[in-house]
Design an enzyme around this catalytic site. Structure first.
Site, PDB file in Angstrom:
ATOM      1  N   MET A  46       0.889  -1.392  -0.064  1.00 41.30           N
ATOM      2  CA  MET A  46      -0.202  -0.239   0.017  1.00 41.30           C
ATOM      3  C   MET A  46       0.838   1.251   0.189  1.00 41.30           C
ATOM      4  SD  MET A  46      -3.131  -0.727  -0.301  1.00 41.30           S
ATOM      5  CE  MET A  46      -3.938   0.851   0.281  1.00 41.30           C
ATOM      6  N   ARG A  47       2.259   1.042   0.101  1.00 39.66           N
ATOM      7  CA  ARG A  47       2.927   2.346   0.113  1.00 39.66           C
ATOM      8  C   ARG A  47       2.936   3.099  -1.261  1.00 39.66           C
ATOM      9  NH1 ARG A  47       7.522   0.297   2.199  1.00 39.66           N
ATOM     10  NH2 ARG A  47       6.964   1.040   4.319  1.00 39.66           N
ATOM     11  N   ALA A  48       2.450   2.510  -2.251  1.00 37.32           N
ATOM     12  CA  ALA A  48       2.730   3.175  -3.526  1.00 37.32           C
ATOM     13  C   ALA A  48       1.311   4.082  -3.483  1.00 37.32           C
ATOM     14  CB  ALA A  48       2.455   2.108  -4.811  1.00 37.32           C
TER      15      ALA A  48
END
Length: 667
Positions: free
Chosen positions: A281-283
């Site tokens: 989910m960092r993107a």
């Protein structure tokens, strides 16, 4: 103080930062440091370092608590600083943003900070000496050649980037301080790739290449020569542009918290990340922050499609799901389809294929490598239906697998890595020695032991022990080192059966992947026809070795002696170039020698010459089938090498063999 090349003087930046992805990425991550920094990938001579060092000069100054070594913000109600606590009305001062360079060869103590050894020994005081992370707080931490950074330093950066603070618990020191910085790394992919964990910590990534337009190249040279001839005059000529850029960055920093990110924009960001199959989910988070910063940069109060498009091109190329040896990239057509563009932009940002050129010019660059291959005349026989590859047609390898660990014997003292035993800066403590510099973890027992015999001569009758500088001893640690893994691959006609060559390439690719994970340098020697060739000089770029191997054709006679002699020549040269890095030779062959007169005798003499070098060698026997000559095993004896059948390269296959032997012994 030396002058730096002006940021606004970089060719391409003066035409607008949106046309220069590298400059734009650097600006966006300073507008919103939560974006997570920038990784710049590109060939040598593209002014990566020039533009990064120029960035600090255009950033607005920051306000810090006066006298605080850790650059605490006066507006912070509870600053995390060992120099605190501070009074509510503590004086403050303004200073420029720091650009702190982290050398590739820095020690962990230099980065984290450590006990001030001189004061501890001479005055008996326990005092913490701040490291580079403390100095970089609220500034820029720049790592040139970040892909060559030692693993123990990578771990330190990962912890600081994740927590926003640095904690030191060692040698009687217990310190915690804030460490929030913009991390900027530059690298040449030809020298090796970056660890996936650290790669993911960079918010944005850009590819740079030199311009192909002669007019642009002329302008680059003209400006660089003008700067070198009179730096003061050149910098002064761009002073107004630099001030305008600083004012615009300051305005964007004030606006960024007011930019609206609507649910529609968030949904579109999520759709792009899902469609491009990015990991984690960092993107999504980084892309959202980048889109907001891009809107603030353009003085918009709401995120638009243009902001999302720019954010995707900078935040996603290195996060898409890909094979181990694939370069980062982004599918612009798919991005346009998701965004609902009816047609491509008339002048789109270069994206992952373009970037800042020397010194910083943006250009579209196709960095794919298509190696031409020659067909050996000796391999000109027609392909048989039994499965022999057509002449010059490379066999396609299968899926890679986990390999068994191949290591160099003994204990080395090379670069930190993950393969062979060595004395390194990190690892378990095995002894003590005099320090090379003033940094290092002190070995207190050995320091006391060194000082004890001299107390009477130093006039001590009672009281504290009297120390001198020569008493200091630091810990000697044993860890793992990286090695030079030199592959020597037989590509002759006896290996040309398609099934066999596919197995060979799959095994070597699996070993290459293992070398990448263990941070080794790799080289590739091949032999076929009448001679041997250094297909890839030793390098840290494992993906280049993988491409050369995939394109390797097979056919012709087997010049085994020439292959061994070429390996000897390469190893002798590398011993001079990089004496600390111990070599590991992986010879992949069936042991045949058929090229030239007295082929077998010459091969045995070449093997004896190589064995005399004392190089740790693993011979991977590629001979298969019911009828085997066993030549590779005899060659392994001549080389004093470990003999390894091709089927046992896999770690799982080796485990299965051991388990079967245990079961048979029990029965």
């Amino acid at each position: 103080m030396p002058k730096h090349f002006p940021f606004s003087a970089v060719v391409g930046s003066d035409a607008g930062l949106d046309s220069n992805p590298m400059a734009l990425a650097l600006i966006l991550t300073t507008i919103s440091p939560e974006v997570g920094g920038v990784l710049v990938r590109g060939e040598k001579g593209t002014a990566k370092s020039t533009i990064v060092r120029a960035l600090a000069a255009v950033l607005p100054p920051i306000e810090v608590i006066a006298g605080d070594r850790f650059s605490s913000d006066p507006r912070d109600p509870a600053p995390l600083s060992p120099d605190g606590p501070f009074a509510a009305d503590a004086a403050s001062e303004t200073r420029p943003v720091r650009l702190v360079e982290l050398p590739v060869g820095a020690t962990e103590d230099r980065v984290l900070g450590s006990l001030h050894l001189e004061r501890a020994l001479s005055e008996g005081r326990t005092e913490y000496e701040p490291g580079l992370l403390a100095r970089a707080h609220r500034g820029i931490l720049y790592v040139d050649e970040v892909n060559l950074l030692h693993d123990h330093l990578v771990d330190v950066l990962l912890d600081a980037a994740a927590m926003g603070r640095s904690t030191v618990e060692r040698d009687g020191v217990s310190v915690e301080h804030a460490a929030r910085f913009v991390m900027v790394g530059t690298m040449n992919p030809e020298e090796g790739e970056l660890r996936p964990q650290l790669l993911d910590r960079f918010g944005l990534t850009v590819e740079v290449a030199a311009p192909r337009d002669p007019a642009l190249r002329v302008e680059v040279v003209r400006r660089r020569m003008a700067f070198d001839a009179d730096p003061d005059a050149f910098v002064a000529s761009y002073a107004e542009d630099e001030r305008a850029l600083t004012d615009r960055i300051l305005a964007a920093q004030k606006l960024v918290d007011q930019v609206e990110l609507s649910d529609v924009a968030l949904l579109r960001i999520a759709e792009i990340c899902a469609a491009l199959e990015v990991d984690g989910m960092r993107a999504d988070i980084v892309m959202a922050r980048t889109a907001v910063a891009h809107a603030a940069w353009h003085e918009r109060s709401e995120v638009t499609t243009d902001d999302i498009r720019a954010a995707a091109r900078l935040a996603l190329p290195h996060r898409r799901r890909r094979n181990p040896f694939d370069a980062p990239g982004l599918d612009d057509d798919l991005l346009a389809e998701i965004l609902g563009d009816d047609e491509p932009d008339p002048d789109p940002d270069p994206g992952p294929g373009g970037g800042s050129d020397s010194p910083g010019e943006s250009a579209h660059g196709d960095r794919s490598e298509a190696d031409a291959t020659e067909v050996d005349p000796a391999a000109g026989q027609s392909a048989q239906s039994a499965g022999r590859s057509a002449p010059g047609t490379p066999a396609t390898p299968g899926a890679t697998y986990r390999t068994r660990l191949l290591a160099v014997s003994g204990v080395g003292a090379g670069e930190a890595g993950r393969r062979s035993r060595a004395l390194t800066a990190s690892g378990r403590r095995v002894g003590a020695a005099r320090p090379v510099d003033r940094f290092g973890a002190p070995h207190l027992t050995e320091t006391l032991r060194a000082a004890a015999p001299h107390q009477r001569g130093r006039g001590r009758e009672s009281g504290p022990i009297r120390f001198r500088g020569e008493d200091l001893r630091v810990a000697v640690r044993e860890g793992r080192e990286s090695n030079l893994v030199l592959f020597c691959v037989d590509a002759s006609g006896s290996m040309a059966a398609r099934t066999r060559m596919e197995q060979v390439k799959t095994a070597v690719l699996s070993l290459l992947l293992d070398a990448y994970q263990r941070r080794d340098k790799v080289g590739l020697v091949t032999f076929r026809g009448t001679g041997a060739e250094l297909a890839l000089p030793p390098t840290g770029s494992v993906d280049v070795a993988a491409r050369r191997l995939r394109d390797l054709p097979a056919g012709g006679r087997t010049p085994l002696a020439e292959g061994l002699l070429e390996v000897t020549r390469v190893l002798d040269l590398e011993r001079i170039r990089d004496p600390r890095r111990r070599p590991l030779l992986v010879l992949v062959t069936d042991g045949r020698a058929t090229a030239g007169p007295d082929a077998v005798a010459r091969s045995r003499r070449a093997a004896a010459l190589l064995a005399a070098r004392g190089v740790t060698t693993v011979l991977v026997d590629c001979e298969t089938g019911a009828l085997r000559l066993g030549l590779a095993r005899h060659l392994a004896d001549d080389l004093a090498a470990e003999y390894l059948p091709l089927a046992e390269v896999s770690a799982d296959a080796l485990t299965g063999t051991v388990q079967r032997s245990i079961r048979q012994g029990a029965a």
